[in-house]
Design a protein around this motif. Structure first.
Motif, PDB file in Angstrom:
ATOM      1  N   GLY A  61     -11.233   9.856  43.083  1.00 12.57           N
ATOM      2  CA  GLY A  61     -11.480   9.481  41.699  1.00 12.57           C
ATOM      3  C   GLY A  61     -10.213   9.146  40.931  1.00 12.57           C
ATOM      4  O   GLY A  61     -10.266   8.509  39.894  1.00 12.57           O
ATOM      5  N   HIS A  91     -10.866   7.075  37.739  1.00  7.14           N
ATOM      6  CA  HIS A  91     -12.165   6.437  37.571  1.00  7.14           C
ATOM      7  C   HIS A  91     -13.027   7.341  36.693  1.00  7.14           C
ATOM      8  O   HIS A  91     -12.914   8.561  36.746  1.00  7.14           O
ATOM      9  CB  HIS A  91     -12.850   6.230  38.927  1.00  7.14           C
ATOM     10  N   PRO A  92     -13.925   6.766  35.908  1.00 10.68           N
ATOM     11  CA  PRO A  92     -14.706   7.590  34.984  1.00 10.68           C
ATOM     12  C   PRO A  92     -15.654   8.568  35.666  1.00 10.68           C
ATOM     13  O   PRO A  92     -15.917   9.640  35.150  1.00 10.68           O
ATOM     14  CB  PRO A  92     -15.464   6.570  34.139  1.00 10.68           C
ATOM     15  N   ASN A  93     -16.184   8.253  36.839  1.00  8.49           N
ATOM     16  CA  ASN A  93     -17.168   9.107  37.502  1.00  8.49           C
ATOM     17  C   ASN A  93     -16.602   9.804  38.738  1.00  8.49           C
ATOM     18  O   ASN A  93     -17.355  10.188  39.627  1.00  8.49           O
ATOM     19  CB  ASN A  93     -18.407   8.294  37.894  1.00  8.49           C
ATOM     20  N   LYS A  95     -14.277  12.702  41.065  1.00 12.24           N
ATOM     21  CA  LYS A  95     -14.171  14.157  41.146  1.00 12.24           C
ATOM     22  C   LYS A  95     -12.990  14.672  40.335  1.00 12.24           C
ATOM     23  O   LYS A  95     -13.022  15.784  39.834  1.00 12.24           O
ATOM     24  CB  LYS A  95     -13.992  14.587  42.601  1.00 12.24           C
ATOM     25  N   LYS A  97     -10.301  14.237  37.172  1.00 15.69           N
ATOM     26  CA  LYS A  97     -10.208  13.636  35.841  1.00 15.69           C
ATOM     27  C   LYS A  97      -8.755  13.448  35.422  1.00 15.69           C
ATOM     28  O   LYS A  97      -7.851  14.084  35.958  1.00 15.69           O
ATOM     29  CB  LYS A  97     -10.909  14.531  34.810  1.00 15.69           C
TER      30      LYS A  97
END
Length: 166
Positions: A61, A91-93, A95, A97
């Motif tokens: 992610g 990426h927004p979705n 694992k 953040k």
């Protein structure tokens, strides 16, 4: 921008005195050529150290991370070393953040590393695979080439996830 500098620096025969450049190369050079030589001499390959931005080459992610600390060595990390990094782009979705502190294994480094047979391996970019504290990869796929030196550093799971071993 680098292509512009390369094209300007590749012109041979420029000097302050026109025709004298071929008879005495290096003696009469323009200021532009000297700045280009200084520019290219500054682009040395170095260790992965604090504040180095690395590309993430797995599907965890994260897109880019910045090295906070290299866990081995005073100078910095090389191929197969573990680093602590902060996620800068994600990426927004995914694992992982943005802003999370993660562990990563360096799988591609721009600095060359010698092999036992006398050859050297180096890559165009610095890349990392995100792992947990036990050393298991967070993602399920690894993109791009991964060097064989990871086997010596006990990162066999990353090698099995990779499609192409360099």
């Amino acid at each position: 921008m680098a292509a512009i500098f390369a094209s300007r620096c590749s012109r041979v025969g420029r000097s302050l005195f026109g025709g004298l450049s071929n008879s005495s190369p290096g003696l009469f050079t323009t200021l532009h050529e000297m700045t280009c030589k200084n520019l290219f001499s500054q682009q040395q390959r170095t260790f992965i150290q604090m504040r180095t931005v690395l590309k993430v080459v797995d599907n965890s992610g994260a897109k880019k991370v910045m090295c906070i600390q290299a866990l081995k060595g005073k100078k910095g990390a090389r191929l197969g070393d573990t680093i602590i990094a902060s996620v800068k782009e994600a990426h927004p979705n995914g694992k992982v953040k943005k802003g999370k502190v993660v562990y990563g294994v360096v799988v591609r480094a721009a600095m060359q590393k010698g092999r036992c047979d006398g050859s050297e391996v180096k890559f165009d970019d610095n890349a990392v695979v995100l792992v947990d504290k036990q050393g298991q990869p967070i993602g399920t796929r690894v993109f791009g080439p991964v060097p064989h030196e990871l086997r010596q550093k006990k990162h066999v799971k990353i090698l099995t996830l990779a499609g192409h071993i360099a």
